[in-house]
Design a protein around this motif. Structure first.
Motif, mmCIF file in Angstrom:
data_model
loop_
_atom_site.group_PDB
_atom_site.id
_atom_site.type_symbol
_atom_site.label_atom_id
_atom_site.label_comp_id
_atom_site.label_asym_id
_atom_site.label_seq_id
_atom_site.Cartn_x
_atom_site.Cartn_y
_atom_site.Cartn_z
ATOM 1 N N UNK A 10 -41.203 -4.198 16.152
ATOM 2 C CA UNK A 10 -42.035 -2.986 15.903
ATOM 3 C C UNK A 10 -41.343 -2.163 14.907
ATOM 4 N N UNK A 11 -39.993 -2.049 15.371
ATOM 5 C CA UNK A 11 -39.332 -0.962 14.566
ATOM 6 C C UNK A 11 -39.099 -1.882 13.233
ATOM 7 N N UNK A 12 -39.040 -3.174 13.489
ATOM 8 C CA UNK A 12 -38.803 -3.972 12.169
ATOM 9 C C UNK A 12 -39.867 -3.735 11.181
ATOM 10 N N UNK A 13 -41.219 -3.577 11.673
ATOM 11 C CA UNK A 13 -42.292 -3.373 10.585
ATOM 12 C C UNK A 13 -42.127 -2.182 10.034
ATOM 13 N N UNK A 14 -41.688 -1.044 10.659
ATOM 14 C CA UNK A 14 -41.418 0.219 10.058
ATOM 15 C C UNK A 14 -40.380 0.137 9.092
ATOM 16 N N UNK A 50 -41.003 0.706 0.367
ATOM 17 C CA UNK A 50 -41.252 2.136 -0.287
ATOM 18 C C UNK A 50 -40.004 2.515 -1.025
ATOM 19 N N UNK A 51 -38.905 2.573 -0.412
ATOM 20 C CA UNK A 51 -37.622 2.834 -1.202
ATOM 21 C C UNK A 51 -37.056 2.187 -2.248
ATOM 22 N N UNK A 87 -40.994 -7.701 -1.364
ATOM 23 C CA UNK A 87 -41.514 -8.619 -0.429
ATOM 24 C C UNK A 87 -40.053 -8.999 0.440
ATOM 25 N N UNK A 88 -39.175 -8.860 -0.364
ATOM 26 C CA UNK A 88 -37.795 -9.382 0.116
ATOM 27 C C UNK A 88 -37.188 -8.305 0.936
ATOM 28 N N UNK A 108 -46.062 2.854 -7.471
ATOM 29 C CA UNK A 108 -45.152 1.876 -7.302
ATOM 30 C C UNK A 108 -44.507 1.900 -5.682
ATOM 31 N N UNK A 109 -44.456 2.967 -5.100
ATOM 32 C CA UNK A 109 -43.940 3.315 -3.554
ATOM 33 C C UNK A 109 -44.937 2.741 -2.807
ATOM 34 N N UNK A 110 -46.464 2.873 -3.106
ATOM 35 C CA UNK A 110 -47.568 2.556 -2.464
ATOM 36 C C UNK A 110 -47.605 0.977 -2.715
ATOM 37 N N UNK A 111 -47.308 0.260 -3.692
ATOM 38 C CA UNK A 111 -46.888 -1.090 -3.672
ATOM 39 C C UNK A 111 -45.851 -1.669 -2.860
ATOM 40 N N UNK A 112 -44.643 -0.851 -3.100
ATOM 41 C CA UNK A 112 -43.547 -1.345 -2.255
ATOM 42 C C UNK A 112 -43.677 -1.392 -0.958
ATOM 43 N N UNK A 113 -44.418 -0.330 -0.336
ATOM 44 C CA UNK A 113 -44.696 -0.283 1.217
ATOM 45 C C UNK A 113 -45.544 -1.422 1.554
ATOM 46 N N UNK A 114 -46.437 -1.554 0.673
ATOM 47 C CA UNK A 114 -47.497 -2.577 1.149
ATOM 48 C C UNK A 114 -46.964 -3.841 1.103
ATOM 49 N N UNK A 115 -46.455 -4.329 0.055
ATOM 50 C CA UNK A 115 -45.680 -5.594 -0.066
ATOM 51 C C UNK A 115 -44.675 -5.793 0.841
ATOM 52 N N UNK A 116 -43.916 -4.665 1.191
ATOM 53 C CA UNK A 116 -42.792 -4.883 2.083
ATOM 54 C C UNK A 116 -43.382 -5.373 3.475
ATOM 55 N N UNK A 117 -44.371 -4.636 3.857
ATOM 56 C CA UNK A 117 -45.063 -5.004 5.330
ATOM 57 C C UNK A 117 -45.731 -6.561 5.059
#
Lengths: 320, 290, 416
Positions: free
Chosen positions: A80-84, A91-92, A61-62, A209-218
């Motif tokens: 928009x780039x921020x979202x990406x 994910x990283x 999230x952070x 965990x990569x999937x979770x990271x990407x979702x939570x990051x968004x």
């Protein structure tokens, strides 16, 4: 198919709701609830389906939150780039933590504690380096315009977060029926047996965990766009980590609607507690905690457990 | 580059602070070792005990050290009751439910404290609070030295009790093999509650030793609970000597981390050590079950 | 207030309808009843939003006390006269110290019909509340939040009563130089000890940049986390480096621990000069740790002790067993400021109150400001911190001279 129908129906009903002119408070309340349902779904994929409890989901999230803000404030690029960047950052971080901890075979409480420790490490680093604005945090300039992904009305973010939530439900629905989902569940139920059956444990967990990271990051990125400010405590404090696992477990972990039910229940409970004890600080949250304990006592399988049990009973009753 | 007096100070302060961490972690490691649960209510129960010390001192003039037996017995009773009545029943034997229940309990305790004490920071002013002795150029507060000695003593007593007494044998049996223990006639629920009670009683002792030099506020537990997790893992979950050693090491790590990397950034040392131990030696330094 | 009204109602309901309406008409003719009705019907709702739970609950609770006492006073004195004696009805909220909760609370309060909003102590929360309130056109009176990013974001609904961060550090520095020069420039070296979030780090950065301009040498700047559990090593460093001035900038708990550890290790310096020090302007600290607190100076928000309003408020607060901390007078003033704006607006319309606030020139505050006037960013141009020192069992103002209640004790005598 029934599940899909429920998801679509839920999405449609919720999507037309703003037409009936709810108050801004109702919309804000629902937006926050949906955001945590969405973030909770992230926890649910890894914790509920994969059996890997994380105490540190705030780290994703952070990462997303900071990525979005840094891209805009430090690099002068658009949201928009921020979202990406947020998806990528989440994910990283997921890849990094997952690679390190799954490589060394951490499970159960050991995995839980290592995520907690990573969240702390991230918090301390964010508090110390210049690019994050250190302890002072960073602020995105206020400039409401759709191009800036800033809105004055509450409806826009409501629809966005609703779309995210529905998308996460569809994703999990799809996952449940996929090979990846079957592997995850197999790992949760018996890791050794899954390995014996030829499941690549490491790869599957890492994917999750990569999937979770990407979702939570968004999710973090949209939080950034809503409140336009980040500091280490907001990004990497324990509050988000705790709330995402609360909504999942209370709702029923490893179930598709668990996090949504949990978020709805917990946000309603805290609203009820505030209404009844509103002006005596402390008592409302104490009541909230007490209700949590009561709920666990009587609904050991979460709200979704209750829903399925009663549905089952209803069914039986009709047949007989 | 560093002044030798600072290194010396780092060593002393690290050990003294570490002994407090060990005290808080002793209870946590026992609870983990026997019940296999991560007790999220640990921090808030420490806070509760600290308010207990504060109230006994301000209302009845009872010195924190004299309050030690009262607190230890009181906290044991509370812990026993909590496990027997609430945690054991509510958890239905599911890990995630134990997590929720202990989390729920901590939310209740913290917010009740907020309600009764208004988020204010409280301290007690004992006459010996500022007594200190100089050891080769470094001043050491007497109450902190007492806490250090007491922590060693309490760890030793706990270890003896687990190793030698009947209760200790029963606890070890339950920790190792729950079903087997039940078969030979041990009341597992009772032993669970006793273990949880002893774990919480340690917090009573820790509170008495902390209060002469520290302060209490509703969220004070947060400052210790994460450290205590670290200590438990470092020492080996379920090991008393491990918790003691782990506590002292984490104390040193924090102290020297602060000296070399700065007080703020130096905190990172604790968590890097934590991660390293989890990755490379997850059983901890002295890892074996109770 | 409530009881007589209720018994009146039951009396009416017991009577027959005809008789009842007749007596109602009689009452109306007498003119007593409608006045009560009017006063109750036209209450003006004002939002009071602070972190009353969570990690910074203490400050939030204190802030709420100040607001409550002001509202009680305003209502007792007849409410808002230009609105026919309308009572101020507070709508309380809790941010829990979280921006997302803070913003949702604003929407809830907007829904309940608040005309203005007071709050919300922490900077990160106030950023969220002012932004959320802008949508509803609710004017926000910012009580304490120091971040200078709060004003000047192009929001026309933000009015900060208190001095911001830049003003506080600049004044702290200037006052320090004056105090030191007056004593013959005895202090040369400085160690700064600050907490590592927005307020401490920002302050330390500014001080580090500016202190050398005035001939001070900063020996070391020590950042620490909140919470910090032990200051043993920090204080050993102080003993070794022997700075003339020790400048702490931290929250209450760490401040108390640091001050106690300094006393334990018998650190002596020319002065302990804190900036927005968490405990240095707190009567609890003075009362519970008189020895550790003695002679500590602070540059902070502080009510003007010579004003009758301050004396009365302090007595009232202390009579309830609470400590008189700066959050109380500041929120007390903010509510009175709000009442002034309502009075001038003569309307419970948000836009009218906003315009009235923008045109404020108010002198009724108990804080030591000359007046309250807002510039185009919404900052009160007269807001300023003052220098206090703990002398004996009281907190005295030592600077600026025109407000001083005592001479500065500088350098501080040995406290051993």
């Amino acid at each position: 198919m029934r599940t899909l129908a429920i998801i679509v129906l839920f999405g449609l009903v919720m999507a037309v709701l703003p037409v009936f002119g709810p108050t801004d408070f109702t919309l804000s309340f629902l937006t926050l609830m949906l955001l945590f349902a969405y973030l909770g779904q992230g926890w649910n994929i890894l914790g509920g389906y994969g059996g890997q409890f994380s105490f540190g989901n705030t780290v994703f999230f952070g990462a997303g939150l900071y990525a979005t803000v840094i891209v805009q404030v430090q690099f002068g690029l658009g949201p928009w780039l921020g979202l990406a960047a947020a998806i990528l950052a989440g994910a990283l971080v997921g890849l990094f933590i997952g690679w390190v901890s799954f490589r060394y075979g951490l499970r159960g409480s050991y995995f839980a504690l290592v995520t907690l420790a990573f969240a702390e490490v991230f918090r301390i680093v964010a508090n110390s380096v210049a690019i994050t604005g250190a302890g002072a945090g960073l602020q995105v300039p206020l400039d409401p315009a759709p191009a800036n992904l800033q809105f004055v009305g509450r409806e826009s973010f409501y629809w966005i977060i609703l779309a995210l939530t529905v998308a996460s439900l569809l994703l999990v629905w799809q996952m449940e029926r996929s090979r990846f989902g079957a592997y995850l569940i197999a790992i949760r139920d018996d890791e050794d047996a899954a390995r014996a059956l030829g499941v690549d444990i490491f790869r599957t967990k890492l994917k999750a965990i990569v999937l979770v990271g990407a979702l939570t990051g968004l999710g973090g990125a949209f939080y950034a766009q809503m409140f336009l400010y980040v500091d280490p405590h907001i990004a990497f404090g324990v509050a988000v980590s705790v709330e995402v696992l609360l909504v999942s477990i209370v709702g029923g972990m490893g179930t598709i609607f668990g996090p949504l039910l949990g978020a709805a229940a917990l946000h309603l409970i805290s609203e009820v507690a505030r209404e009844t004890m509103g002006n005596t600080p402390g008592l409302n949250l104490a009541l909230y905690g007490a209700l949590l304990v009561v709920m666990v006592t009587f609904l050991p399988k979460g709200l979704f457990g209750l829903a399925t049990v009663s549905a089952g009973r209803l069914f039986k009753f009709r047949r007989s | 580059m560093l002044d030798p007096i600072l290194l010396w100070s780092g060593l002393i302060n690290g050990l003294l602070q570490g002994s407090i961490y060990a005290l808080v972690a002793l209870g946590l490691t026992l609870i983990y070792g026997v019940l296999h649960i991560i007790n999220f209510a640990h921090g808030s129960l420490l806070m509760l005990a600290m308010y207990g010390v504060f109230l006994l001192f301000t209302n009845f003039g009872i010195d924190p050290y004299a309050a030690l037996p009262i607190l230890v017995i009181g906290m044991f009773a509370l812990g026993y009751g909590l496990q027997r009545v609430l945690i054991g029943r509510a958890s239905h034997g599911r890990d995630e439910n134990i997590l929720l229940v202990t989390l729920g309990i901590s939310i209740v305790i913290e917010n009740l404290a907020l309600f009764f004490f208004q988020g204010d920071t409280r301290t007690i002013d004992v006459p010996y609070a500022f007594d200190s002795i100089e050891i080769a150029g470094v001043f050491v507060a007497i109450p902190r030295l007492i806490a250090f000695g007491a922590a060693l003593l309490i760890a030793a007593l706990l270890w003896l009790m687990i190793q030698r007494s009947d209760v200790g044998r029963a606890i070890r049996a339950v920790a190792k093999e729950k079903q087997g223990a039940r078969l030979v006639g041990i009341n597992v629920d009772h032993i669970y509650a006793v273990s949880y009670g002893i774990g919480i009683a340690c917090l009573g002792a820790a509170a008495c030793l902390l209060m002469p030099t520290y302060l209490v506020y509703p969220t004070v537990g947060h400052a210790f609970v994460l450290i205590a997790f670290t200590v438990v893992v470092l020492g080996g979950m379920g090991s008393f000597p491990g918790a003691l050693l782990g506590g002292l090491l984490i104390g040193l790590c924090e102290s020297f981390g602060g000296l070399f990397l700065g007080e703020s950034f130096g905190q990172i040392g604790i968590f890097l050590v934590f991660i390293a131990v989890l990755l490379f030696r997850p059983s901890g330094l002295l890892g074996s079950r109770v | 207030m409530k009881k007589p009204t209720r018994s009146g109602n039951t009396r009416i309901s017991r009577r027959s309808l005809v008789k009842g309406s007749a007596s109602l008409a009689a009452l109306t003719a007498l003119g007593g009843f409608p006045q009560v009705l009017r006063a109750q019907g036209a209450a003006v709702k004002v939002g009071v939003l602070h972190p009353v739970t969570g990690a910074i609950a203490f400050a939030g609770t204190q802030a709420r006390i100040g607001a409550e006492m002001a509202i009680e006073e305003i209502n007792k004195a007849g409410g808002i006269k230009s609105l026919g004696g309308a009572m101020i009805e507070p709508v309380f909220g809790d941010t829990q110290g979280k921006p997302e909760i803070a913003a949702t609370e604003v929407d809830r309060m907007a829904n309940e019909g608040i005309v203005a909003l007071i709050g919300s102590f922490a900077s990160s929360n106030t950023l969220a509340t002012t932004q959320a309130a802008a949508k509803h056109g609710i004017p926000c009176i910012v009580d304490v939040a120091v971040s200078d990013k709060i004003v000047g974001r192009g929001l026309d609904n933000v009015f900060r009563f208190s001095p911001g961060f830049g003003k506080c550090s600049e004044d702290a520095l200037n006052n320090l130089v004056k105090i030191n020069t007056a004593a013959g420039g005895i202090a040369k070296t400085v160690t700064i000890i600050h907490e590592d979030s927005l307020f401490g780090s920002g302050l330390a950065g500014l001080l580090n940049k500016r202190l050398p301009d005035f001939g001070f040498e900063v020996i070391e700047t020590i950042a620490h986390a909140t919470p910090t559990r032990d200051f043993g090593n920090v204080v050993t460093k102080l003993r070794a480096a022997k700075p003339d001035l020790i400048v702490p900038a931290n929250y209450y708990n760490e401040y108390v621990l640091l001050a106690r550890t300094m006393l334990q290790q018998r650190v002596e310096a020319k002065a302990v000069y804190s900036v927005l020090g968490g405990a240095a302007s707190n009567y609890r600290f003075v009362k519970e740790h008189p020895k550790a607190a003695q002679y500590i100076m602070d540059c902070n928000h502080w009510a003007d002790p010579r004003k009758d309003g301050t004396k009365a408020l302090r007595a009232k607060v202390e009579a309830t067993g609470k400590f008189f901390t700066y959050e109380i007078p500041m929120n007390y003033d903010c509510l009175h400021l709000c009442a002034d704006a309502l009075e001038r607006a003569a309307s419970a319309d948000r836009a009218a109150v906003k315009s009235a606030l923008a045109a404020t020139n108010w002198k009724g505050m108990i804080m030591p400001y000359q007046a309250v006037e807002f510039d185009e960013t919404g900052q009160n141009i007269h807001a300023l911190p003052v220098n206090t020192q703990i002398i004996g069992d009281d907190i005295e103002i030592i600077f600026p001279e025109d407000l001083a209640t005592a001479e500065a004790v500088y350098p501080m005598p040995a406290r051993g």
